[in-house]
Motif scaffolding. Sequence first.
Motif, PDB file in Angstrom:
ATOM      1  N   TYR A   1       2.522  14.648   7.072  1.00 18.85           N
ATOM      2  CA  TYR A   1       2.237  13.357   7.696  1.00 18.85           C
ATOM      3  C   TYR A   1       2.097  12.301   6.611  1.00 18.85           C
ATOM      4  CZ  TYR A   1      -2.585  14.784   6.627  1.00 18.85           C
ATOM      5  OH  TYR A   1      -3.725  15.221   6.001  1.00 18.85           O
ATOM      6  N   ILE A   2       2.343  11.073   6.993  1.00 20.57           N
ATOM      7  CA  ILE A   2       2.179   9.948   6.076  1.00 20.57           C
ATOM      8  C   ILE A   2       0.803   9.350   6.346  1.00 20.57           C
ATOM      9  CG2 ILE A   2       3.024   7.657   5.432  1.00 20.57           C
ATOM     10  CD1 ILE A   2       5.861   8.707   6.037  1.00 20.57           C
ATOM     11  N   ILE A   3      -0.062   9.394   5.339  1.00 20.88           N
ATOM     12  CA  ILE A   3      -1.422   8.870   5.464  1.00 20.88           C
ATOM     13  C   ILE A   3      -1.384   7.347   5.492  1.00 20.88           C
ATOM     14  CG2 ILE A   3      -3.670   8.718   4.317  1.00 20.88           C
ATOM     15  CD1 ILE A   3      -3.051  11.556   3.158  1.00 20.88           C
ATOM     16  N   SER A   4      -0.630   6.782   4.568  1.00 19.02           N
ATOM     17  CA  SER A   4      -0.453   5.331   4.554  1.00 19.02           C
ATOM     18  C   SER A   4       0.866   4.999   3.873  1.00 19.02           C
ATOM     19  CB  SER A   4      -1.621   4.637   3.844  1.00 19.02           C
ATOM     20  OG  SER A   4      -1.607   4.926   2.463  1.00 19.02           O
ATOM     21  N   PRO A   5       1.497   3.919   4.266  1.00 20.24           N
ATOM     22  CA  PRO A   5       1.081   2.937   5.266  1.00 20.24           C
ATOM     23  C   PRO A   5       1.210   3.509   6.675  1.00 20.24           C
ATOM     24  CG  PRO A   5       3.246   2.363   4.428  1.00 20.24           C
ATOM     25  CD  PRO A   5       2.782   3.559   3.648  1.00 20.24           C
ATOM     26  N   SER A   6       0.584   2.844   7.628  1.00 19.10           N
ATOM     27  CA  SER A   6       0.635   3.318   9.003  1.00 19.10           C
ATOM     28  C   SER A   6       1.855   2.752   9.718  1.00 19.10           C
ATOM     29  CB  SER A   6      -0.650   2.958   9.746  1.00 19.10           C
ATOM     30  OG  SER A   6      -0.846   1.562   9.726  1.00 19.10           O
ATOM     31  N   ASP A   7       2.241   3.412  10.791  1.00 15.38           N
ATOM     32  CA  ASP A   7       3.399   2.999  11.572  1.00 15.38           C
ATOM     33  C   ASP A   7       3.214   1.564  12.059  1.00 15.38           C
ATOM     34  OD1 ASP A   7       5.914   3.441  12.804  1.00 15.38           O
ATOM     35  OD2 ASP A   7       4.923   3.843  14.709  1.00 15.38           O
ATOM     36  N   GLY A   8       4.219   0.731  11.851  1.00 16.61           N
ATOM     37  CA  GLY A   8       4.190  -0.655  12.298  1.00 16.61           C
ATOM     38  C   GLY A   8       3.542  -1.615  11.316  1.00 16.61           C
ATOM     39  N   GLU A   9       3.024  -1.110  10.205  1.00 12.60           N
ATOM     40  CA  GLU A   9       2.320  -1.962   9.246  1.00 12.60           C
ATOM     41  C   GLU A   9       3.292  -2.851   8.472  1.00 12.60           C
ATOM     42  OE1 GLU A   9      -0.923  -1.469   5.598  1.00 12.60           O
ATOM     43  OE2 GLU A   9      -0.421   0.267   6.833  1.00 12.60           O
ATOM     44  N   THR A  10       2.843  -4.055   8.156  1.00 11.70           N
ATOM     45  CA  THR A  10       3.570  -4.964   7.277  1.00 11.70           C
ATOM     46  C   THR A  10       2.908  -4.897   5.915  1.00 11.70           C
ATOM     47  OG1 THR A  10       4.216  -6.402   9.100  1.00 11.70           O
ATOM     48  CG2 THR A  10       4.264  -7.362   6.894  1.00 11.70           C
TER      49      THR A  10
ATOM     50  N   ASN B   1       5.331  -5.533  -1.751  1.00 15.81           N
ATOM     51  CA  ASN B   1       5.621  -4.715  -2.926  1.00 15.81           C
ATOM     52  C   ASN B   1       4.573  -4.915  -4.003  1.00 15.81           C
ATOM     53  OD1 ASN B   1       8.035  -3.208  -2.424  1.00 15.81           O
ATOM     54  ND2 ASN B   1       9.105  -5.167  -2.298  1.00 15.81           N
ATOM     55  N   PRO B   2       4.292  -3.884  -4.785  1.00 21.96           N
ATOM     56  CA  PRO B   2       4.797  -2.531  -4.627  1.00 21.96           C
ATOM     57  C   PRO B   2       4.111  -1.817  -3.460  1.00 21.96           C
ATOM     58  CG  PRO B   2       3.246  -2.593  -6.431  1.00 21.96           C
ATOM     59  CD  PRO B   2       3.401  -4.017  -5.945  1.00 21.96           C
ATOM     60  N   VAL B   3       4.840  -0.908  -2.837  1.00 23.18           N
ATOM     61  CA  VAL B   3       4.345  -0.170  -1.675  1.00 23.18           C
ATOM     62  C   VAL B   3       3.839   1.192  -2.139  1.00 23.18           C
ATOM     63  CG1 VAL B   3       4.958   0.810   0.566  1.00 23.18           C
ATOM     64  CG2 VAL B   3       6.051  -1.309  -0.206  1.00 23.18           C
ATOM     65  N   THR B   4       2.605   1.528  -1.761  1.00 24.31           N
ATOM     66  CA  THR B   4       2.074   2.860  -2.049  1.00 24.31           C
ATOM     67  C   THR B   4       2.173   3.687  -0.778  1.00 24.31           C
ATOM     68  OG1 THR B   4       0.581   2.056  -3.768  1.00 24.31           O
ATOM     69  CG2 THR B   4       0.044   4.194  -2.777  1.00 24.31           C
ATOM     70  N   ILE B   5       2.845   4.833  -0.899  1.00 26.04           N
ATOM     71  CA  ILE B   5       3.029   5.753   0.223  1.00 26.04           C
ATOM     72  C   ILE B   5       2.251   7.021  -0.123  1.00 26.04           C
ATOM     73  CG2 ILE B   5       4.707   6.971   1.662  1.00 26.04           C
ATOM     74  CD1 ILE B   5       6.808   4.914   0.453  1.00 26.04           C
TER      75      ILE B   5
ATOM     76  N   GLY C   1       7.437  17.666  -8.634  1.00 31.84           N
ATOM     77  CA  GLY C   1       6.285  17.935  -9.477  1.00 31.84           C
ATOM     78  C   GLY C   1       5.025  18.207  -8.673  1.00 31.84           C
ATOM     79  N   GLY C   2       5.160  18.158  -7.344  1.00 35.80           N
ATOM     80  CA  GLY C   2       4.003  18.386  -6.475  1.00 35.80           C
ATOM     81  C   GLY C   2       3.226  17.110  -6.174  1.00 35.80           C
ATOM     82  N   GLN C   3       3.833  15.947  -6.405  1.00 40.48           N
ATOM     83  CA  GLN C   3       3.151  14.680  -6.161  1.00 40.48           C
ATOM     84  C   GLN C   3       2.844  14.502  -4.680  1.00 40.48           C
ATOM     85  OE1 GLN C   3       6.048  15.252  -7.673  1.00 40.48           O
ATOM     86  NE2 GLN C   3       6.467  13.784  -9.298  1.00 40.48           N
ATOM     87  N   THR C   4       1.751  13.783  -4.427  1.00 42.81           N
ATOM     88  CA  THR C   4       1.329  13.535  -3.047  1.00 42.81           C
ATOM     89  C   THR C   4       1.250  12.051  -2.728  1.00 42.81           C
ATOM     90  OG1 THR C   4      -0.991  13.710  -3.703  1.00 42.81           O
ATOM     91  CG2 THR C   4       0.088  15.721  -2.854  1.00 42.81           C
ATOM     92  N   GLN C   5       1.795  11.222  -3.606  1.00 45.34           N
ATOM     93  CA  GLN C   5       1.915   9.795  -3.315  1.00 45.34           C
ATOM     94  C   GLN C   5       2.883   9.169  -4.301  1.00 45.34           C
ATOM     95  OE1 GLN C   5      -2.140   8.272  -3.827  1.00 45.34           O
ATOM     96  NE2 GLN C   5      -1.406   7.062  -5.527  1.00 45.34           N
ATOM     97  N   VAL C   6       3.347   7.969  -3.952  1.00 42.19           N
ATOM     98  CA  VAL C   6       4.232   7.216  -4.829  1.00 42.19           C
ATOM     99  C   VAL C   6       3.975   5.729  -4.613  1.00 42.19           C
ATOM    100  CG1 VAL C   6       6.152   7.143  -3.155  1.00 42.19           C
ATOM    101  CG2 VAL C   6       6.621   6.906  -5.601  1.00 42.19           C
TER     102      VAL C   6
END
Length: 142
Positions: A34-43, A46-50, A100-105
């Motif tokens: 699941y994607i913790i953030s950003p949430s669905d429909g969010e505006t 940049n830069p965007v943290t996912i 590398g096992g990353q959990t965000q970008v």
Amino acid sequence: MKPHALMLGAGLALASAAHASDHRTPAPEDARAYIISPSDGETVSNPVTIVFGLEGMGIAPAGTEAENTGHHHLLINTELDSVDLDANLPATDQIVHFGGGQTQVTTELPTGEHRLQLLLGDANHVPHDPPVTSDPVTITVE
């Protein structure tokens, strides 16, 4: 960082040229990404943290063969039904590997609407059986 630059960053494993094995690695039926953030429909701007989430399995770097583990791949503006689930996931601007096992970008995305979805891959970048995915999230970048 641009999405294609993510594939070339230090510590990220790229899809190997090896063929997928004759079978996909099993995943627990209740596993889900699941994607913790950003949430669905969010505006967002940049830069965007996912931020990525995973339930029912663990994260392990590409190449690590351990039961009930995998690593994230971020599908950007790519429908899941266009991905070959029986093969190694290609490393592209639309399928970004986190071997590398990353959990965000944190990355730059072009202005406009974007569809994001996670797909877990096994040690060889092959989706599990059943595939472990997130629900798609649509965001708008200003």
